[in-house]
Design an enzyme around this catalytic site. Sequence first.
Site, PDB file in Angstrom:
ATOM      1  N   ASP A  47      12.696   4.126   6.351  1.00 28.82           N
ATOM      2  CA  ASP A  47      12.680   3.900   4.822  1.00 28.82           C
ATOM      3  C   ASP A  47      12.158   5.245   4.118  1.00 28.82           C
ATOM      4  O   ASP A  47      12.081   6.336   4.755  1.00 28.82           O
ATOM      5  CB  ASP A  47      11.629   2.768   4.764  1.00 28.82           C
ATOM      6  N   ALA A  48      11.785   4.925   3.026  1.00 29.02           N
ATOM      7  CA  ALA A  48      11.272   6.215   2.184  1.00 29.02           C
ATOM      8  C   ALA A  48      10.190   6.983   2.374  1.00 29.02           C
ATOM      9  O   ALA A  48       9.974   8.242   2.360  1.00 29.02           O
ATOM     10  CB  ALA A  48      11.270   5.943   0.553  1.00 29.02           C
TER      11      ALA A  48
END
Length: 127
Positions: free
Chosen positions: A7-8
């Site tokens: 994810d980010a």
Amino acid sequence: MYYEDTDAAGVIYYANYLRYCERARTEWLRAAGFEQQALLTEQRIGFVVRSVAGDYLSAGMLDDALHVTTGVETLRGASMVFVQKVMRGDEVLFRGRFVIACVDLDRKRPTPLPADMRTKLEKLVQA
């Protein structure tokens, strides 16, 4: 792990652990002498996930080197239960239990594991 797996924040996205386990089961079956494509075309059977239970124990991160352990806990008439762990070194990140059903592709119904497969897999069931 790769950027596409995270994810980010650089944490491995939770659903990817299921993908890693799927790949490991395929490789486990191949190592046991069973090519899924041959089972599909020659015997018209396939394997589907009937149920999964998983525990996420620690976060995997971008660039972690992971490996998956795979074993068969139980053989049933038309299914088998796999136990798997996604590991970073000796640390367990994810632990899963997968019930995999053998399905007749033409009838779209459960079917018994082929006798030759059952015989071979019985020797690999974890004690």
